[in-house]
Each structure stands twice: as structure tokens, then as C-alpha cells.
Design a protein around this motif. Sequence first.
Motif, short mmCIF file in Angstrom:
data_model
loop_
_atom_site.label_atom_id
_atom_site.label_comp_id
_atom_site.label_asym_id
_atom_site.label_seq_id
_atom_site.Cartn_x
_atom_site.Cartn_y
_atom_site.Cartn_z
N GLN A 63 -34.34 2.90 -0.93
CA GLN A 63 -33.37 3.54 -1.43
C GLN A 63 -32.15 3.74 -0.01
O GLN A 63 -31.06 4.46 0.26
N ALA A 64 -33.22 4.15 1.30
CA ALA A 64 -33.05 5.18 1.74
C ALA A 64 -31.87 4.41 2.89
O ALA A 64 -31.43 5.18 3.79
N GLY A 65 -31.55 2.70 2.66
CA GLY A 65 -31.45 2.49 3.74
C GLY A 65 -32.40 1.85 4.70
O GLY A 65 -32.05 0.95 6.23
N PRO A 71 -36.83 -10.07 -3.60
CA PRO A 71 -37.98 -9.92 -4.67
C PRO A 71 -37.57 -11.53 -4.43
O PRO A 71 -37.26 -12.68 -4.26
N GLY A 72 -39.82 -11.55 -4.19
CA GLY A 72 -39.97 -13.11 -4.22
C GLY A 72 -40.16 -14.10 -2.88
O GLY A 72 -40.49 -15.04 -3.23
N HIS A 73 -39.35 -12.63 -1.79
CA HIS A 73 -39.21 -13.65 -0.30
C HIS A 73 -39.31 -12.51 0.20
O HIS A 73 -41.05 -13.39 0.86
N SER A 74 -38.73 -11.75 0.71
CA SER A 74 -39.81 -11.09 2.29
C SER A 74 -38.77 -9.87 1.85
O SER A 74 -37.95 -8.94 1.20
N THR A 75 -39.75 -8.81 2.51
CA THR A 75 -38.87 -6.92 2.36
C THR A 75 -39.19 -7.18 4.58
O THR A 75 -39.67 -7.92 5.37
N THR A 76 -37.93 -6.01 4.68
CA THR A 76 -37.68 -6.74 6.20
C THR A 76 -37.18 -5.04 6.50
O THR A 76 -36.40 -4.34 5.51
N VAL A 77 -37.65 -4.71 7.87
CA VAL A 77 -36.41 -3.77 8.63
C VAL A 77 -34.75 -3.82 8.49
O VAL A 77 -34.55 -4.51 8.75
N SER A 78 -34.40 -2.83 7.69
CA SER A 78 -32.77 -2.99 7.65
C SER A 78 -32.32 -3.16 9.81
O SER A 78 -32.72 -2.11 10.55
N ARG A 83 -21.57 1.13 8.10
CA ARG A 83 -21.18 1.80 6.67
C ARG A 83 -21.91 3.14 6.26
O ARG A 83 -21.38 3.31 5.66
N ALA A 84 -23.58 2.04 6.10
CA ALA A 84 -24.81 2.90 5.83
C ALA A 84 -24.34 4.58 7.17
O ALA A 84 -25.19 5.18 6.14
N VAL A 85 -24.88 3.24 8.33
CA VAL A 85 -24.90 5.33 9.07
C VAL A 85 -23.65 6.14 8.86
O VAL A 85 -23.66 7.42 9.32
N ARG A 86 -22.07 5.63 8.83
CA ARG A 86 -21.41 6.75 8.74
C ARG A 86 -21.52 7.38 7.32
O ARG A 86 -21.16 8.41 6.99
N ALA A 87 -21.33 6.66 6.30
CA ALA A 87 -22.31 7.60 4.51
C ALA A 87 -22.70 8.88 5.04
O ALA A 87 -22.93 10.30 4.60
N LEU A 215 -21.49 6.27 15.94
CA LEU A 215 -20.83 5.22 15.55
C LEU A 215 -20.00 4.79 15.96
O LEU A 215 -20.05 2.60 15.50
N ASP A 216 -19.43 4.56 17.12
CA ASP A 216 -18.66 3.26 17.29
C ASP A 216 -19.12 1.75 18.05
O ASP A 216 -18.20 1.15 18.32
N VAL A 217 -20.42 2.00 17.70
CA VAL A 217 -21.71 1.17 18.92
C VAL A 217 -22.23 0.52 17.86
O VAL A 217 -22.69 -0.23 18.05
N VAL A 218 -21.92 1.01 16.57
CA VAL A 218 -22.76 0.58 16.19
C VAL A 218 -22.34 -0.48 14.88
O VAL A 218 -21.06 -0.71 14.60
N PRO A 219 -22.98 -2.11 15.59
CA PRO A 219 -22.05 -3.28 15.02
C PRO A 219 -22.07 -3.29 13.01
O PRO A 219 -22.85 -2.65 11.93
N ALA A 220 -20.89 -3.95 12.57
CA ALA A 220 -21.18 -3.57 11.16
C ALA A 220 -22.27 -5.33 10.61
O ALA A 220 -21.86 -6.02 11.46
N ASP A 221 -22.78 -4.33 9.71
CA ASP A 221 -23.40 -5.72 9.16
C ASP A 221 -23.01 -6.71 7.92
O ASP A 221 -22.41 -6.30 7.43
N ASP A 222 -23.41 -8.04 8.95
CA ASP A 222 -22.34 -8.91 7.37
C ASP A 222 -23.69 -9.81 7.22
O ASP A 222 -23.34 -10.88 6.83
N THR A 223 -24.79 -9.55 7.03
CA THR A 223 -25.64 -10.10 6.70
C THR A 223 -25.60 -10.29 5.09
O THR A 223 -25.68 -9.15 4.61
N GLU A 224 -26.55 -11.32 4.12
CA GLU A 224 -26.23 -11.31 2.71
C GLU A 224 -27.34 -10.32 2.82
O GLU A 224 -28.49 -9.36 3.06
#
Length: 224
Positions: A63-65, A71-78, A83-87, A215-224
Motif C-alpha cells: 500500500q505504501a508503494g 499473487p501466486g508468483h512473487s513479492t519484490t521490492v518496488s 509518479r509514486a514519488v511525486r504523489a 524527482l527529475d532523476v527518477v526514471p518512469a516505471d514502465d514495468t507491469e
Amino acid sequence: MPVPQSRGLVSRPLLRESAYQAIRDAIVDGTLAPGERLNDGDLVEWLGISRTPIREALARLEQAGLVRTRPGHSTTVSPLDVRAVRAAQSVTAAMHELAVREAVPNLSSAELDAMREANARFADALRRNDVGAALAADDDFHAVAVTASANQAVRSVLEQFTPVLRRLERQRFGSLSGRSSVAQHERIIELCAAGDVEGAAAAARANWQTLAPLLDVVPADDTE
């Protein structure tokens, strides 16, 4: 970097909260790197507790990003996501503005002294290029107003969104270059001491908005 090898870090009385804090801090300080898989068994061994509080902690971290669960696959560090950082920055700045606005009429001389002491530690940590100590002192500085505001909603929102910003600061500052924040903190204290509610609130918001260049050096996250 693998899950730390130390064992049994979590005390029994508050398993869920302790698990959350331990994993959160490891993500924020980079011990657990973006993309790293979080295996239940490894976390159980590291923290010395059962899977249930760990899974509850991971759900809260999602929830904190800070983590992603498939589900049923894996949990990874985001990964860091612009977008999340700007928010997170927008929400955090607004919450600190509100906290200061509500705190100023109630701040005691002891609380103002606590802000001054935290800012002195902050400045010292910056001189020593100690990022961890600087961020801890900065947290202590802002926590005075948050506590004095007695607004639990503000505290809850900040607990959710601040770690995202702290993670950015740690990853993007080889050595923390936030020396202008010392003067900004001094200005906040001065306005609080003078009872200038609107001035202090605006100064607090502006202080958190100084993260914008990062924020200008944070890459946009285009992963699923």
C-alpha cells in the motif's frame, strides 16, 4: 543484496508493526534493493517470526508503494517510480503544512528547543556526510510539530508516504546535499516561536517542496 543474516530482530508483542518497520527500513536504506525478491522463508528466518505477521507487513508495504506482490508468483521490492514519488511529495508537503498550522498555537518552549536541538544534529550530520543521521535528525525535527498537532490522521498519512521520499533521498544523495534545509528549519522555528501560523505552515510546505529537483532523476516505471 540478500536479506540480512542477523536473526530474531522482532520482539513478540508487536510482531506485525515490528516486521513492517524492519522490512521498511531495509528497503529505505537500500539493504533490500529495487527488484529484489522477498521470499517468505528468508524473511521468517531473518526476523524470527511466523509468516502471518510478515505477510500482513508486506501487504502494508505494498500500500505504501515499497513492494509489489504478484499473487501466486512473487513479492519484490518496488523500483523508484516518478509518479509514486511525486504523489508522495505532494501529500507529505501538504500534511506537514497542516501539522505546523495546527501545532503552532500549542508549541511550548521545550518543543521549540527540541526542534532547535534536532536541527543542530541535522547540521552536524550534514557536515559529516552521514546521510542516515541527517535523515533521522530531520525526522525528529518535523516530528515535533506532527506530535504537537495531535492529529492522528496526519501522522498516519505521513507514516505511509514519507518512506518513499526517504528512499529517494538515500538513493540519490551519495552524500546528503541538503544544507539549505538547515536555514529553512531555522526559519520554521523562528516563525513558530513568533506565533506566525500561516508563515510557519508555508515555510514547512516549502521545505518539503525542495525535494522537487530530485524527482527529475527518477526514471518512469514502465514495468507491469
